[in-house]
Motif scaffolding. Structure first.
Motif, PDB file in Angstrom:
ATOM      1  N   LEU A  92      -5.486  -1.776   5.587  1.00  0.00           N
ATOM      2  CA  LEU A  92      -5.631  -1.252   4.262  1.00  0.00           C
ATOM      3  C   LEU A  92      -6.613   0.139   4.253  1.00  0.00           C
ATOM      4  CD1 LEU A  92      -4.873  -1.961   1.319  1.00  0.00           C
ATOM      5  CD2 LEU A  92      -7.209  -3.104   1.140  1.00  0.00           C
ATOM      6  N   ARG A  93      -5.801   1.101   3.360  1.00  0.00           N
ATOM      7  CA  ARG A  93      -6.313   2.640   3.606  1.00  0.00           C
ATOM      8  C   ARG A  93      -6.530   3.015   2.307  1.00  0.00           C
ATOM      9  NH1 ARG A  93      -3.876   4.802   9.004  1.00  0.00           N
ATOM     10  NH2 ARG A  93      -1.931   5.226   7.414  1.00  0.00           N
ATOM     11  N   LEU A  94      -7.394   3.768   2.406  1.00  0.00           N
ATOM     12  CA  LEU A  94      -7.399   4.807   0.942  1.00  0.00           C
ATOM     13  C   LEU A  94      -6.421   5.751   1.448  1.00  0.00           C
ATOM     14  CD1 LEU A  94     -11.159   4.821   0.497  1.00  0.00           C
ATOM     15  CD2 LEU A  94      -9.750   4.197  -1.084  1.00  0.00           C
ATOM     16  N   ASN A 149       3.608   6.865   2.204  1.00  0.00           N
ATOM     17  CA  ASN A 149       2.487   7.119   1.253  1.00  0.00           C
ATOM     18  C   ASN A 149       1.762   7.956   2.403  1.00  0.00           C
ATOM     19  OD1 ASN A 149       2.240   6.115  -0.956  1.00  0.00           O
ATOM     20  ND2 ASN A 149       1.416   4.114  -0.370  1.00  0.00           N
ATOM     21  N   LYS A 150       1.056   9.021   1.848  1.00  0.00           N
ATOM     22  CA  LYS A 150       0.294   9.996   2.837  1.00  0.00           C
ATOM     23  C   LYS A 150      -0.826   9.257   3.352  1.00  0.00           C
ATOM     24  CE  LYS A 150      -1.565  13.821   1.274  1.00  0.00           C
ATOM     25  NZ  LYS A 150      -1.687  15.127   0.587  1.00  0.00           N
ATOM     26  N   PRO A 151      -1.186   8.925   4.502  1.00  0.00           N
ATOM     27  CA  PRO A 151      -2.059   8.012   5.001  1.00  0.00           C
ATOM     28  C   PRO A 151      -3.333   8.830   4.760  1.00  0.00           C
ATOM     29  CG  PRO A 151      -0.854   8.990   6.925  1.00  0.00           C
ATOM     30  CD  PRO A 151      -0.270   9.518   5.512  1.00  0.00           C
ATOM     31  N   SER A 152      -4.507   8.255   4.883  1.00  0.00           N
ATOM     32  CA  SER A 152      -5.903   8.856   4.760  1.00  0.00           C
ATOM     33  C   SER A 152      -6.377   9.167   5.794  1.00  0.00           C
ATOM     34  CB  SER A 152      -6.753   7.671   3.936  1.00  0.00           C
ATOM     35  OG  SER A 152      -7.992   8.382   3.825  1.00  0.00           O
ATOM     36  N   GLY A 153      -7.437   9.805   5.953  1.00  0.00           N
ATOM     37  CA  GLY A 153      -8.134  10.238   7.080  1.00  0.00           C
ATOM     38  C   GLY A 153      -8.744   9.132   7.933  1.00  0.00           C
TER      39      GLY A 153
END
Lengths: 167, 137, 351, 367
Positions: B102-104, B130-134
């Motif tokens: 689970l990522r922001l 979805n653009k993945p977060s850092g």
């Protein structure tokens, strides 16, 4: 042409004036008063007294708003739509008004010097002639009026503010 | 002297009047958000081990997941729903996730017309890119 | 240049020429209707455009770009605003005094339009060349107080009523310094006619002879048009929108129209009384100079508006009665003295 | 106050009124334009945060604390996490302490900037508003860069902070601090130095020292009334005793001073930030804290100096994972009571200025 305009605005002025006395809402009465003054201003224009017409608008119609403010301030306590109750002595009022009107009409009609100029003052506009008259022939009444107004202003300030005691 | 402050103020506004403007022209030029921005959630279902830590840590009961056991007695994620309308985007769930499933994400245009659309089916959403977060999310 | 200068005068003369008798009633009527429509268009377009310019100005001052969607850099936004305002629902709340409520915005626009009648946009380009021009302007604009009060009272809203009261207090107070500040110019020129006043400024604009009067006029004019820092009447932060609180759609639009129309009229009077009207260096036609000067005054008004904060209502009154009024009286006195000295010396020098 | 013959005029300002900063409602009694009485009505933003805390674990409640005073998010959570740490006796790493101070002070600057902005907007200063918010944006960018959100950071954790700052944070903060004097000069030029603004605010809404003390006013409002009291000095929490800064005091007690003291405090915050930037050590940012936070039975009261006033956290633990009772003492809630006390006799326009000078945030008032 001029006659038609005259009758339109004369009737307007009189109707508005009757609205002032018959309207049950005092704020409406005040606004009717403004309308009546404006109608009279147009009549002045028809009589080629344009300076007087402008003064009528500036002083009388413009100042009616103050009257409206007073009307609102004095009557907000009750229901404003019934703030200008009929006076039971309206018959007497009507009688005196008619009498006054008759006297003024009599004076105007019998005075041979009363006439409407065929055109505006030619020399330099009505304002110039009027100012010359005010500062030469009617100098004393003019100055007296100025003093009277100043006194009235000072009196109003004193009445509103009150005089400090021990001074 | 009275009026000095007024003239100074006028001078400042005149300077700014001719100065550059700082407006971001949003729909045409998308803002470049920092990698840690918390603006929506993304799930990688293959990484998820259905441990339920995110469900427990969430302060607002946003997450709802069901799982079933497969042949090797290993739990496999079946459904994963987030009621994003209640989500505070606090990021506690992503911090607690042991596998980083689970990522922001920085997809911030989350407005929808109907309330029902706020019930996100995370597995279905993960199919879309979805653009993945850092790195930390 | 001369042809360009007189282009509108020539057009009017041409239209008059179409009639058999160029000064018959029908010719006058036609010209008057055309002039009326022109003035109305000027007012509407100026007001709509000004409402956009004002927003642009506000945003530029605060380092933003302002409306930027419609047309190049958003400069067609005012058309969208007009269409939006026309399409909005006309709401009137329960228990309003319906007749007064409806007539107040119309009256305000009508008064503003009446004031436009005496503005000389160029040499010979005045709708009605009244002898009493400037006096007529003041007389007519004094009635606008009444319209604001009507709106405030008829809305049946406490904020509106407070706004109406403030309108009366403020506009009647500021009318006096406004009038007195113009008196100096009138004393010099000995006429009320705006065209003659401009003619008198052929050599030197009166701002150099009457700088104090110009300042007083500008301050009182801003107050008369109810703009910041004197926008007590519609002080958003205290009384929501004053008399306009309950208005919506086109009626509210009419108020805005009147407000910006008043701004244009006030600046036009400032230009013709102090800034030399249509006179300017010869490379531009006179009416263009007039318009450019109006823009200059409007720029100053906007600059002041977006820099200063709103004054308090009692300071406002003090300012009008204790500072502006004595100053304008002193200005009249000094002008009279100046004229006397001038008349005393000029014949001896041999002028 | 009521003169015979005129009617008292009661106007309902709010909850949807341009100048009530959210959903505050006040019933204003007017005599003409003069305010005779004001009844504040609060509770339109009541969310039951104290009750919510009881049904959430200690960690889960941290995101909610940002939502109390949403203009200065970090400082609220600072109070909460420090209270829980005090309850459990957790030692926080040095770097985390410094980061906490940096974020709390940045939050204070942001809050004060917004207060000046809205204060100027309430007297129709649209341009100062946008200058202040323009500079506040830079702080919010710093927040977003580090914590991921602009206002509700959720950055502090029990035992430290959630992550270390990114590399570009420190240079950005430094350039912000370097630009600060110029900004303050600009605010002074356009707002505080403006004679009209001064005439609107000076000697308006006097809150005398005794009244302020009796009403338990805290924060900048108290300091503008001539009382030198700041929790950061009086009872230093965290590592505030290591910093060298002054507590500005003004003695005018009026609206102008209540606005101006915020400007002075921004400058003091700048000093603290510069020192923190100079001294910040390397190291871990979160202490070793048990995964499940379960304090022993007991209670704790911890107070911090929020931008809006003194904020106190009273936490009662019954030994479970959830607190038994949480009580929040917020500065703004207590400060509301100064409104009816000082507004009588001023005009309705001054009411707006006085209200702005109190610097209320409805999230904190209604909880």
């Amino acid at each position: 042409m001029g006659t038609i305009v005259f009758f339109i605005f004369a009737i307007l002025a009189i109707a508005a004036a009757s609205g002032v006395v018959t309207s049950r809402n005092i704020v409406h009465s005040a606004f009717y008063l403004a309308l009546s003054f404006s109608g009279v201003a147009v009549l002045y224009v028809l009589m080629n007294a344009d300076f007087l017409a402008a003064v009528q608008l500036l002083v009388y119609t413009g100042a009616v708003s103050i009257m409206v403010v007073f009307a609102v301030m004095l009557t907000l306590r009750g229901e404003v739509s019934d703030s200008n109750p009929e006076n039971r002595k309206w018959g007497w009022g009507a009688f005196i008004s008619v009498l006054l009107f008759a006297v003024i009409a009599l004076v105007v009609l019998t005075n041979s010097d009363w006439r409407v100029l065929p055109s505006a003052w030619t020399s330099g506009g009505s304002a110039e002639d009027m100012s010359l008259l005010l500062l030469s022939q009617f100098m004393i009444p003019f100055e007296a009026a100025a003093v009277l107004l100043t006194v009235a202003l000072a009196g109003a300030v004193i009445l509103a503010k009150g005089v400090k005691e021990n001074q | 002297m009275f009026g000095n402050g007024l003239i100074k103020g006028l001078r400042i506004t005149l300077k700014r009047f001719y100065g550059p403007n700082l407006t971001e022209y949003y729909p045409e030029v998308k803002p470049n958000l920092p990698p840690r921005t918390r603006s929506s959630m993304a799930l990688e279902p293959e990484k998820c081990i259905s441990c339920g830590l995110c469900v427990n840590i969430c302060p607002n009961q946003v997450i709802n997941l069901t799982s079933e056991k497969d042949g090797n007695n290993k739990r496999v994620l079946k459904t994963y729903h987030m009621n994003i309308g209640r989500c505070l985007l606090c990021g506690l769930c992503t911090q607690s996730c042991p596998t980083g499933a689970l990522r922001l994400s920085q997809e911030f245009e989350n407005a929808v017309y109907h309330r029902e659309e706020l019930l996100w089916d995370m597995i279905a959403r993960s199919k879309r890119s979805n653009k993945p977060s850092g790195e930390e999310g | 240049m001369d042809a360009l200068n007189n282009v509108f005068v020539n057009i009017a003369a041409y239209i008059r020429g179409l009639f058999a008798d160029s000064h018959s009633l029908s010719a006058d009527l036609t010209i008057n209707i055309i002039v009326f429509l022109m003035l109305f268009l000027i007012m509407v377009v100026a007001a709509l455009f000004l409402s956009l310019v004002e927003r642009k100005f506000a945003h530029w001052v605060s380092q933003r770009s302002g409306p930027n969607r419609l047309g190049p850099h958003g400069w067609f936004q005012f058309i969208a605003d007009a269409v939006k305002m026309l399409g909005k629902e006309d709401i009137y709340p329960a228990n309003v005094d319906l007749f007064l409520f409806k007539i107040a915005p119309m009256m305000l626009v009508g008064i503003t339009l009446m004031a436009f009648g005496v503005i000389p946009f160029g040499k010979g380009m005045v709708a009605i060349n009244l002898d009493l021009g400037i006096f007529y302007f003041l007389a007519v604009s004094s009635i606008s107080t009444l319209a604001l009060l009507m709106a405030g009272w008829a809305s049946n809203n406490k904020f509106s009523l407070l706004g109406g009261f403030r309108a009366v207090a403020q506009m009647i107070s500021y009318e006096i310094p406004l009038l007195f500040s113009l008196l100096g110019v009138i004393m010099i020129t000995q006429t009320f006619n705006l065209s003659s006043i401009i003619e008198a400024q052929k050599t030197i604009p009166f701002i150099f002879l009457q700088p104090l009067a110009f300042l007083i006029y500008l301050i009182a004019g801003i107050a008369e048009t109810n703009r910041a820092p004197f926008d007590q009447v519609q002080g958003e932060q205290e009384i929501v929108a004053g008399p306009f609180t309950e208005y919506s759609g086109l009626r509210w639009g009419l108020f805005m129209l009147a407000e910006y129309g008043n701004v244009v009229a006030t600046s036009a009077i400032a230009v013709s009384m102090f800034l030399g009207g249509w006179y300017g260096p010869g490379f531009l036609p006179g009416w263009l100079w007039f318009i450019l000067k109006i823009w200059l005054v409007i720029f100053i008004m906007m600059w002041v508006r977006w820099t200063f904060v709103r004054m308090r209502v009692d300071h406002l009154m003090h300012f009008a009665w204790k500072i502006l009024l004595p100053l304008s009286l002193a200005n009249i006195f000094l002008t009279g003295l100046g004229i006397y000295i001038y008349q005393l010396f000029i014949p001896r020098i041999g002028g | 106050m009521i003169i015979d013959g005129t009617q008292e005029y009661s106007v309902n300002m709010g909850p949807q009124h341009p100048s009530t900063h959210g959903v505050f409602r006040m019933v204003v009694h007017l005599d003409g334009e003069v305010v005779t009485n004001v009844e504040p009505k609060i509770g339109y933003l009541h969310r039951g945060l104290e009750k919510m805390a009881e049904s959430r674990t200690y960690n889960q409640f941290v995101p909610y604390t940002d939502r109390l005073d949403y203009l200065a998010g970090p400082h609220n959570s600072l109070g909460y996490v420090q209270a829980v740490e005090k309850l459990m006796g957790i030692e926080v790493p040095e770097r985390a302490e410094y980061l906490r101070v940096i974020f709390a002070e940045l939050g204070r600057v942001a809050s004060h900037l917004f207060m000046i902005a809205s204060g100027s907007l309430d007297i129709c200063g649209w341009t100062p508003w946008s200058y202040c918010t323009r500079d506040r944006e830079r702080i919010l960018d710093l927040f977003e860069m580090t914590a991921g959100n602009r206002m509700t950071l959720n950055y502090f954790r029990i035992g430290g902070v959630s992550h270390d700052v990114p590399d570009e944070f420190m240079p950005a903060l430094k350039s912000f601090l370097d630009d600060m004097p110029e900004m303050i000069e600009e605010y002074y030029g356009i707002f505080f130095g403006n004679e009209i603004a001064q005439s609107r605010m000076k000697s308006v809404g006097i809150l005398p020292k005794e009244l302020a003390e009796n009403l338990l006013i805290t924060g900048a409002n108290l300091r503008a009334s001539g009382v030198q009291y700041d929790v950061r000095k009086a009872e230093p929490y965290g590592i505030y005793n290591r910093f060298n800064f002054n507590v500005p005091v003004l003695y005018g007690c009026d609206t102008y001073d209540r606005h101006f003291i915020r400007l002075l405090e921004i400058q003091e915050s700048r000093k603290i930030l510069q020192q923190a930037l100079r001294d910040i050590p390397e190291g871990p940012v979160v202490a070793k804290v048990p995964k499940v936070i379960k304090p022993q039975v007991g209670k704790v009261y911890h107070r911090v100096e929020n931008p809006k006033g003194e904020m106190g956290w009273y936490i009662v633990s019954n030994g479970t994972t959830k607190p038994a009772r949480v009580r929040i003492r917020t500065g703004a809630f207590v400060n509301v009571q100064m409104l009816p006390a000082i507004v009588t006799g001023w005009k309705i326009q001054d009411l707006v200025t006085i209200f702005a000078s109190m610097d209320l945030v409805l999230g904190e008032v209604d909880k």
